[in-house]
Write an enzyme that holds these catalytic residues in place. Structure first.
Site, PDB file in Angstrom:
ATOM      1  N   GLN A 103       0.848  -1.203   0.000  1.00 29.90           N
ATOM      2  CA  GLN A 103       0.000   0.000   0.000  1.00 29.90           C
ATOM      3  C   GLN A 103       0.874   1.241   0.000  1.00 29.90           C
ATOM      4  O   GLN A 103       0.369   2.363  -0.075  1.00 29.90           O
ATOM      5  CB  GLN A 103      -0.877   0.009   1.259  1.00 29.90           C
ATOM      6  CG  GLN A 103      -1.843  -1.155   1.326  1.00 29.90           C
ATOM      7  CD  GLN A 103      -2.413  -1.303   2.737  1.00 29.90           C
ATOM      8  OE1 GLN A 103      -3.439  -0.714   3.059  1.00 29.90           O
ATOM      9  NE2 GLN A 103      -1.757  -2.075   3.579  1.00 29.90           N
ATOM     10  N   ASN A 104       2.179   1.047   0.110  1.00 31.90           N
ATOM     11  CA  ASN A 104       3.082   2.205   0.215  1.00 31.90           C
ATOM     12  C   ASN A 104       3.354   2.795  -1.155  1.00 31.90           C
ATOM     13  O   ASN A 104       3.530   2.075  -2.138  1.00 31.90           O
ATOM     14  CB  ASN A 104       4.388   1.789   0.887  1.00 31.90           C
ATOM     15  CG  ASN A 104       4.154   1.263   2.283  1.00 31.90           C
ATOM     16  OD1 ASN A 104       3.076   1.480   2.836  1.00 31.90           O
ATOM     17  ND2 ASN A 104       5.113   0.572   2.842  1.00 31.90           N
ATOM     18  N   HIS A 121      -1.518   1.285  -4.270  1.00 36.82           N
ATOM     19  CA  HIS A 121      -1.955   2.677  -4.065  1.00 36.82           C
ATOM     20  C   HIS A 121      -1.158   3.661  -4.909  1.00 36.82           C
ATOM     21  O   HIS A 121      -1.236   4.873  -4.687  1.00 36.82           O
ATOM     22  CB  HIS A 121      -1.877   3.059  -2.582  1.00 36.82           C
ATOM     23  CG  HIS A 121      -2.931   2.390  -1.751  1.00 36.82           C
ATOM     24  ND1 HIS A 121      -2.957   2.427  -0.369  1.00 36.82           N
ATOM     25  CD2 HIS A 121      -4.021   1.659  -2.113  1.00 36.82           C
ATOM     26  CE1 HIS A 121      -4.015   1.748   0.074  1.00 36.82           C
ATOM     27  NE2 HIS A 121      -4.670   1.272  -0.961  1.00 36.82           N
ATOM     28  N   CYS A 152      -0.084  16.836 -23.862  1.00 34.98           N
ATOM     29  CA  CYS A 152      -1.357  17.509 -24.200  1.00 34.98           C
ATOM     30  C   CYS A 152      -1.611  18.763 -23.366  1.00 34.98           C
ATOM     31  O   CYS A 152      -2.677  19.368 -23.488  1.00 34.98           O
ATOM     32  CB  CYS A 152      -2.523  16.523 -24.027  1.00 34.98           C
ATOM     33  SG  CYS A 152      -2.955  16.223 -22.311  1.00 34.98           S
ATOM     34  N   ASN A 215       3.605  -6.698  13.233  1.00 31.52           N
ATOM     35  CA  ASN A 215       3.242  -5.294  13.426  1.00 31.52           C
ATOM     36  C   ASN A 215       3.739  -4.841  14.783  1.00 31.52           C
ATOM     37  O   ASN A 215       3.776  -5.626  15.727  1.00 31.52           O
ATOM     38  CB  ASN A 215       1.715  -5.137  13.349  1.00 31.52           C
ATOM     39  CG  ASN A 215       1.289  -3.710  13.098  1.00 31.52           C
ATOM     40  OD1 ASN A 215       1.627  -2.795  13.847  1.00 31.52           O
ATOM     41  ND2 ASN A 215       0.514  -3.499  12.050  1.00 31.52           N
TER      42      ASN A 215
HETATM   43  P1  OAD Z   1      -1.230   3.071   8.831  1.00 36.54           P
HETATM   44  O1  OAD Z   1      -0.521   4.306   9.198  1.00 36.54           O
HETATM   45  O2  OAD Z   1      -2.708   3.069   8.902  1.00 36.54           O
HETATM   46  O3  OAD Z   1      -0.735   1.870   9.757  1.00 36.54           O
HETATM   47  C1  OAD Z   1       0.617   1.628   9.987  1.00 36.54           C
HETATM   48  C2  OAD Z   1       0.742   0.384  10.846  1.00 36.54           C
HETATM   49  O4  OAD Z   1       2.128   0.112  11.039  1.00 36.54           O
HETATM   50  C3  OAD Z   1       0.126   0.513  12.235  1.00 36.54           C
HETATM   51  O5  OAD Z   1      -0.611  -0.681  12.517  1.00 36.54           O
HETATM   52  C4  OAD Z   1       1.334   0.651  13.160  1.00 36.54           C
HETATM   53  O6  OAD Z   1       1.080   0.066  14.431  1.00 36.54           O
HETATM   54  C5  OAD Z   1       2.373  -0.148  12.411  1.00 36.54           C
HETATM   55  N1  OAD Z   1       3.760   0.265  12.646  1.00 36.54           N
HETATM   56  C6  OAD Z   1       4.255   1.500  12.918  1.00 36.54           C
HETATM   57  N2  OAD Z   1       5.592   1.481  13.010  1.00 36.54           N
HETATM   58  C7  OAD Z   1       5.968   0.197  12.786  1.00 36.54           C
HETATM   59  C8  OAD Z   1       7.229  -0.468  12.732  1.00 36.54           C
HETATM   60  N3  OAD Z   1       8.377   0.182  12.930  1.00 36.54           N
HETATM   61  N4  OAD Z   1       7.240  -1.809  12.472  1.00 36.54           N
HETATM   62  C9  OAD Z   1       6.070  -2.473  12.267  1.00 36.54           C
HETATM   63  N5  OAD Z   1       4.859  -1.900  12.321  1.00 36.54           N
HETATM   64  C10 OAD Z   1       4.804  -0.587  12.550  1.00 36.54           C
HETATM   65  O7  OAD Z   1      -0.693   2.651   7.384  1.00 36.54           O
HETATM   66  P2  OAD Z   1      -1.353   1.685   6.292  1.00 36.54           P
HETATM   67  O8  OAD Z   1      -2.008   0.530   6.944  1.00 36.54           O
HETATM   68  O9  OAD Z   1      -0.319   1.424   5.289  1.00 36.54           O
HETATM   69  O10 OAD Z   1      -3.606   5.336   1.603  1.00 36.54           O
HETATM   70  O11 OAD Z   1      -2.449   2.639   5.696  1.00 36.54           O
HETATM   71  C11 OAD Z   1      -3.203   2.228   4.607  1.00 36.54           C
HETATM   72  C12 OAD Z   1      -3.506   3.390   3.695  1.00 36.54           C
HETATM   73  O12 OAD Z   1      -4.111   4.447   4.433  1.00 36.54           O
HETATM   74  C13 OAD Z   1      -2.268   4.043   3.086  1.00 36.54           C
HETATM   75  O13 OAD Z   1      -1.794   3.367   1.959  1.00 36.54           O
HETATM   76  C14 OAD Z   1      -2.752   5.411   2.740  1.00 36.54           C
HETATM   77  C15 OAD Z   1      -3.545   5.708   4.012  1.00 36.54           C
HETATM   78  O14 OAD Z   1      -4.543   6.648   3.882  1.00 36.54           O
HETATM   79  C16 OAD Z   1      -3.403   6.145   0.554  1.00 36.54           C
HETATM   80  O15 OAD Z   1      -2.516   6.983   0.517  1.00 36.54           O
HETATM   81  C17 OAD Z   1      -4.327   5.917  -0.571  1.00 36.54           C
END
Ligand code: OAD
Length: 242
Positions: A103-104, A121, A152, A215
């Site tokens: 998702q990154n 994403h 364009c 996580n």
């Molecule tokens: P989040 O910011 O929602 O979640 C990050 C997760 O990583 C959390 O569960 C944290 O507890 C965990 N975390 C933090 N630091 C960590 C570490 N050092 N090691 C392991 N885990 C760690 O991010 P996403 O789940 O990726 O969408 O969010 C999903 C989507 O929401 C993103 O792609 C973005 C956002 O809005 C768009 O930009 C379209």
């Protein structure tokens, strides 16, 4: 089971299984210095997604949206992959069926050297024309506001899937194939609240995969997966390959 016993079990499974899929979220890049979205220090504590990461926001104020992406591009360009990204490169090189679904948008998996990556994403280093739809790589920091298509002259936008938008059908197909085929799914550093990625663990499980979550914190999926290991990605993931 304690953490080291769970790591040991996953290592055994990784050695045995030839079809592995990995779903990653912002947590895997947190140790590289890329801010996460939720939780302590998360971007969405200070910014409202609907004002910055939606098609409506871009229609309303493209300058504001581009300024925010310039800020993020500047931050991300100084970030390097961390040991978790590199461990996944080693995992892919072991051979077998493999795919990272991320998702990154930071591009750190490919920068580390991973080959089979679906960036569901989008990618912060790509732009897309709002008129002709062409995509291009653009690594300018800051990007000139407002940027226009060289073909364009249409307005360019970040090639990112925003709230309310659908995933690219090719990415979705690749992801579903990888989830259906895998024997083991590793879910690393995602809060599991944004769909469709939030459903990927269940899809893999329905198709018989063993699902493990790595996580820093518990998530809504921790009790549903086969194994949940808590710790930082850069500590845990390399241990799986050690
Ligand atoms: P989040 O910011 O929602 O979640 C990050 C997760 O990583 C959390 O569960 C944290 O507890 C965990 N975390 C933090 N630091 C960590 C570490 N050092 N090691 C392991 N885990 C760690 O991010 P996403 O789940 O990726 O969408 O969010 C999903 C989507 O929401 C993103 O792609 C973005 C956002 O809005 C768009 O930009 C379209």
């Amino acid at each position: 089971m304690n953490t080291s016993a769970m790591i040991q079990e996953l290592k055994t499974r990784l050695a045995r299984h030839t079809a592995v899929t990995v779903l990653t979220g912002a947590g895997i890049s947190a140790d590289s210095g890329v801010p996460t979205f939720r939780g302590q220090d998360g971007l969405w504590n200070n910014y409202r997604p609907e004002e910055l990461a939606s098609p409506e926001a871009f229609d309303r104020d493209p300058r504001l949206v581009w300024e925010w992406y310039n800020w993020r591009r500047n931050l991300i360009r100084n970030c390097q992959p961390n040991p978790a990204h590199y461990a996944l490169v080693d995992l892919e090189r072991r051979g077998g069926t493999f795919r990272i679904i991320t998702q990154n948008v930071d591009g750190l998996h490919t920068l580390a050297g991973s080959q089979r990556v679906s960036e569901i994403h989008g990618n912060i280093w790509k732009v897309r024309c709002t008129r002709c739809g062409r995509t291009a790589v653009n690594r300018e920091v800051p990007i000139a506001i407002l940027p226009h298509c060289s073909h364009c002259q249409g307005l360019l936008r970040p090639h990112i899937v925003w709230f309310g938008e659908s995933l690219d059908p090719v990415d979705l197909q690749q992801s579903h194939d990888a989830l259906r085929q895998c024997e083991l799914l590793l879910i690393i550093g995602t809060s599991g609240v944004v769909y469709p990625a939030a459903s990927f663990g269940s899809v893999a499980k329905e198709h018989g995969a063993f699902v493990a979550e790595l996580n820093r914190d518990p998530t809504p999926h921790s009790d549903l997966v086969d194994m949940a290991i808590h710790g930082s990605a850069q500590d845990l993931v390399p241990q799986l390959l050690a």
